[in-house]
Design an enzyme around this catalytic site. Sequence first.
Site, PDB file in Angstrom:
ATOM      1  N   ASN A   9      83.535  82.178  55.306  1.00 11.06           N
ATOM      2  CA  ASN A   9      82.449  81.559  54.547  1.00 11.06           C
ATOM      3  C   ASN A   9      82.691  81.798  53.055  1.00 11.06           C
ATOM      4  O   ASN A   9      82.493  82.904  52.558  1.00 11.06           O
ATOM      5  CB  ASN A   9      81.114  82.178  54.986  1.00 11.06           C
ATOM      6  CG  ASN A   9      79.926  81.574  54.268  1.00 11.06           C
ATOM      7  OD1 ASN A   9      80.085  80.748  53.359  1.00 11.06           O
ATOM      8  ND2 ASN A   9      78.735  81.979  54.660  1.00 11.06           N
ATOM      9  N   ARG A  86      82.824  77.537  57.180  1.00  8.71           N
ATOM     10  CA  ARG A  86      81.605  76.880  56.718  1.00  8.71           C
ATOM     11  C   ARG A  86      81.991  75.927  55.594  1.00  8.71           C
ATOM     12  O   ARG A  86      82.663  76.322  54.638  1.00  8.71           O
ATOM     13  CB  ARG A  86      80.630  77.918  56.188  1.00  8.71           C
ATOM     14  CG  ARG A  86      79.438  77.281  55.567  1.00  8.71           C
ATOM     15  CD  ARG A  86      78.466  78.321  55.059  1.00  8.71           C
ATOM     16  NE  ARG A  86      77.348  77.643  54.435  1.00  8.71           N
ATOM     17  CZ  ARG A  86      76.839  77.984  53.257  1.00  8.71           C
ATOM     18  NH1 ARG A  86      77.348  78.997  52.575  1.00  8.71           N
ATOM     19  NH2 ARG A  86      75.828  77.327  52.772  1.00  8.71           N
ATOM     20  N   HIS A 175      71.640  73.762  55.058  1.00 12.41           N
ATOM     21  CA  HIS A 175      71.256  74.829  56.001  1.00 12.41           C
ATOM     22  C   HIS A 175      71.243  74.313  57.445  1.00 12.41           C
ATOM     23  O   HIS A 175      70.531  74.847  58.299  1.00 12.41           O
ATOM     24  CB  HIS A 175      69.839  75.389  55.694  1.00 12.41           C
ATOM     25  CG  HIS A 175      69.739  76.179  54.435  1.00 12.41           C
ATOM     26  ND1 HIS A 175      68.607  76.132  53.638  1.00 12.41           N
ATOM     27  CD2 HIS A 175      70.597  77.013  53.832  1.00 12.41           C
ATOM     28  CE1 HIS A 175      68.782  76.922  52.596  1.00 12.41           C
ATOM     29  NE2 HIS A 175      69.983  77.474  52.691  1.00 12.41           N
ATOM     30  N   ASN A 206      67.805  83.092  49.732  1.00 15.69           N
ATOM     31  CA  ASN A 206      67.900  82.772  48.301  1.00 15.69           C
ATOM     32  C   ASN A 206      67.738  81.279  48.111  1.00 15.69           C
ATOM     33  O   ASN A 206      67.080  80.830  47.185  1.00 15.69           O
ATOM     34  CB  ASN A 206      69.231  83.250  47.739  1.00 15.69           C
ATOM     35  CG  ASN A 206      69.127  84.683  47.300  1.00 15.69           C
ATOM     36  OD1 ASN A 206      68.171  85.048  46.618  1.00 15.69           O
ATOM     37  ND2 ASN A 206      70.080  85.502  47.708  1.00 15.69           N
ATOM     38  N   ARG A 236      66.344  78.413  42.029  1.00 20.73           N
ATOM     39  CA  ARG A 236      66.280  76.948  41.940  1.00 20.73           C
ATOM     40  C   ARG A 236      64.822  76.488  41.945  1.00 20.73           C
ATOM     41  O   ARG A 236      64.000  77.041  42.677  1.00 20.73           O
ATOM     42  CB  ARG A 236      67.013  76.303  43.122  1.00 20.73           C
ATOM     43  CG  ARG A 236      68.517  76.359  42.974  1.00 20.73           C
ATOM     44  CD  ARG A 236      69.208  75.862  44.230  1.00 20.73           C
ATOM     45  NE  ARG A 236      69.785  76.981  44.959  1.00 20.73           N
ATOM     46  CZ  ARG A 236      70.275  76.917  46.186  1.00 20.73           C
ATOM     47  NH1 ARG A 236      70.241  75.783  46.853  1.00 20.73           N
ATOM     48  NH2 ARG A 236      70.769  77.974  46.772  1.00 20.73           N
ATOM     49  N   ASP A 277      64.440  88.118  43.531  1.00 17.20           N
ATOM     50  CA  ASP A 277      64.419  88.852  44.795  1.00 17.20           C
ATOM     51  C   ASP A 277      62.969  89.013  45.282  1.00 17.20           C
ATOM     52  O   ASP A 277      62.154  89.654  44.622  1.00 17.20           O
ATOM     53  CB  ASP A 277      65.067  90.217  44.567  1.00 17.20           C
ATOM     54  CG  ASP A 277      65.195  90.995  45.854  1.00 17.20           C
ATOM     55  OD1 ASP A 277      66.229  90.843  46.525  1.00 17.20           O
ATOM     56  OD2 ASP A 277      64.241  91.716  46.206  1.00 17.20           O
ATOM     57  N   ARG A 279      61.566  90.682  47.682  1.00 17.09           N
ATOM     58  CA  ARG A 279      61.062  92.034  47.954  1.00 17.09           C
ATOM     59  C   ARG A 279      60.619  92.710  46.659  1.00 17.09           C
ATOM     60  O   ARG A 279      59.543  93.308  46.592  1.00 17.09           O
ATOM     61  CB  ARG A 279      62.165  92.867  48.624  1.00 17.09           C
ATOM     62  CG  ARG A 279      61.617  94.041  49.370  1.00 17.09           C
ATOM     63  CD  ARG A 279      62.658  94.753  50.159  1.00 17.09           C
ATOM     64  NE  ARG A 279      63.974  94.130  50.095  1.00 17.09           N
ATOM     65  CZ  ARG A 279      64.948  94.368  50.932  1.00 17.09           C
ATOM     66  NH1 ARG A 279      64.754  95.206  51.910  1.00 17.09           N
ATOM     67  NH2 ARG A 279      66.129  93.813  50.808  1.00 17.09           N
ATOM     68  N   GLU A 380      74.041  82.144  61.229  1.00 21.72           N
ATOM     69  CA  GLU A 380      74.911  80.998  60.981  1.00 21.72           C
ATOM     70  C   GLU A 380      76.351  81.284  61.392  1.00 21.72           C
ATOM     71  O   GLU A 380      77.056  80.409  61.885  1.00 21.72           O
ATOM     72  CB  GLU A 380      74.828  80.607  59.496  1.00 21.72           C
ATOM     73  CG  GLU A 380      73.471  80.011  59.154  1.00 21.72           C
ATOM     74  CD  GLU A 380      73.137  80.078  57.671  1.00 21.72           C
ATOM     75  OE1 GLU A 380      72.892  81.200  57.182  1.00 21.72           O
ATOM     76  OE2 GLU A 380      73.120  79.030  57.024  1.00 21.72           O
TER      77      GLU A 380
HETATM   78  P1  ADP Z   1      70.945  84.380  51.323  1.00 22.86           P
HETATM   79  O1  ADP Z   1      70.320  83.029  51.189  1.00 22.86           O
HETATM   80  O2  ADP Z   1      71.696  84.811  50.112  1.00 22.86           O
HETATM   81  O3  ADP Z   1      71.673  84.592  52.650  1.00 22.86           O
HETATM   82  P2  ADP Z   1      68.936  86.109  52.511  1.00 22.86           P
HETATM   83  O4  ADP Z   1      68.661  85.205  53.675  1.00 22.86           O
HETATM   84  O5  ADP Z   1      69.574  87.422  52.769  1.00 22.86           O
HETATM   85  O6  ADP Z   1      69.694  85.371  51.343  1.00 22.86           O
HETATM   86  O7  ADP Z   1      67.509  86.362  51.811  1.00 22.86           O
HETATM   87  C1  ADP Z   1      67.407  87.086  50.638  1.00 22.86           C
HETATM   88  C2  ADP Z   1      65.935  87.183  50.261  1.00 22.86           C
HETATM   89  O8  ADP Z   1      65.209  87.852  51.313  1.00 22.86           O
HETATM   90  C3  ADP Z   1      65.708  87.989  48.998  1.00 22.86           C
HETATM   91  O9  ADP Z   1      64.761  87.330  48.167  1.00 22.86           O
HETATM   92  C4  ADP Z   1      65.135  89.290  49.543  1.00 22.86           C
HETATM   93  O10 ADP Z   1      64.299  89.946  48.620  1.00 22.86           O
HETATM   94  C5  ADP Z   1      64.327  88.749  50.698  1.00 22.86           C
HETATM   95  N1  ADP Z   1      63.889  89.832  51.578  1.00 22.86           N
HETATM   96  C6  ADP Z   1      64.641  90.636  52.367  1.00 22.86           C
HETATM   97  N2  ADP Z   1      63.833  91.575  52.952  1.00 22.86           N
HETATM   98  C7  ADP Z   1      62.562  91.358  52.497  1.00 22.86           C
HETATM   99  C8  ADP Z   1      61.290  91.979  52.719  1.00 22.86           C
HETATM  100  N3  ADP Z   1      61.154  93.025  53.517  1.00 22.86           N
HETATM  101  N4  ADP Z   1      60.212  91.476  52.054  1.00 22.86           N
HETATM  102  C9  ADP Z   1      60.335  90.417  51.234  1.00 22.86           C
HETATM  103  N5  ADP Z   1      61.507  89.785  51.001  1.00 22.86           N
HETATM  104  C10 ADP Z   1      62.599  90.247  51.620  1.00 22.86           C
END
Ligand code: ADP
Length: 398
Positions: A9, A86, A175, A206, A236, A277, A279, A380
């Site tokens: 990927n 991918r 996706h 993201n 975005r 982010d 979280r 994925e």
């Molecule tokens: P990508 O699209 O890069 O694969 P991910 O699917 O890993 O990304 O998602 C990343 C997002 O998930 C980030 O915004 C991260 O803060 C959020 N995230 C992960 N764990 C939590 C949580 N416990 N609470 C809120 N958001 C979370």
Amino acid sequence: MEDTVLVVNCGSSSLKLALFDDQHRKLASALAERLGQKDAFARVEGREEIIPLDPGASHDQALNTLVAALRDQGLMASAPTAIGHRVVHGGETFREAVLLDDDVMDAIEDCAGLAPLHNPVNLSGIRATLAQFPEVPQTAVFDTAFHQTLPKRAFLYALPEAWYRDWGIRRYGFHGTSHAFMAAEAARLLGKTPATTSIISAHLGNGCSITAIRDGISVDTSMGLTPLEGLVMGTRSGDVDPGLFDFLRSKGIAADEVHRVLNQESGLLGLSGQTNDMRSLCELADHGHEPSQTAIDVFCFRLARYVGAMMASLSQLDALVFTGGIGENSARIRAETINHLKLIGFELSHDLNKHHGEFSGRRVESPDSRFPVLVIPTNEELVIAREASRLAGTAALG
Ligand code: ADP
């Protein structure tokens, strides 16, 4: 010698490898980040060691380093039996995964205008892997393929028809591997077959997108010509009024700068002024940082609006499904979103929604909810590994 499948990927500045056994259990993974930058590095998951890469290292160099690291650490004893890649954009050419050959690679190159940040790096990963493993059948799995079933009314923009005919300007959706996995997993959890299961699938990472899946088939989705349209995302903007290009030109901001800001400095990052982010945003909001709460509010409201919009494509709804880092992990985002959807009859169970821990998919709605609400971890890589094994099998038979 054990059969294994390698999944490759390539992102714009990253490369991830995952190795699966013949039962599609993950054996190892490794990644390289910051490619093209001076502090590029690689590492094998579960190992402490950081492997420095040459400054500005390419995807090609990263692939060779990662394969060598997996071999050195005894994680890849022999060449894989199948390889899956991918690929972000398959345009209207690819409706499903395909075995790679020169014609397929030319067609992926032809789609590069639609995904200039992604298809060229996907291709460089493919070329580097072909050079390493010339005998192994390789498969391309496209983010767009699952959405090639969209009806015209959902994929056409209300633009001059010649723009679609001559230049392929239409909604493609992305996706796809994740949404396809949701359709299959939701059916499994509900005890139904995918061909009779209709869901709304919200992939919230993201990048974020939502898809209406009717009887196992994608019939509407929020991302469009590019992965910029639709929901609010990490950096975005999602939907905006295209009139802002002209307005900002009057302020001296050129179109390419607007495009950069919409892709890289908008979304949760733009609204909060702090981070993309989720979280961290939730923590900031808990400490009274108002712009972070506003970013969360806009994110959830836009998502709820899109859930409503997706219902226009369905005649029954078996479940609303949350996935991706945010969808899987944030009880708060699920709750704030569902809160906007009471009128349609969605209701969460407070306790089930809060529950954390290892899971392969679970229901979180209250007994009074009109529709089930599911949380399902996406995978994925697994979809790509399955497709690569399936097509390598057909190649062996052929
Ligand atoms: P990508 O699209 O890069 O694969 P991910 O699917 O890993 O990304 O998602 C990343 C997002 O998930 C980030 O915004 C991260 O803060 C959020 N995230 C992960 N764990 C939590 C949580 N416990 N609470 C809120 N958001 C979370």
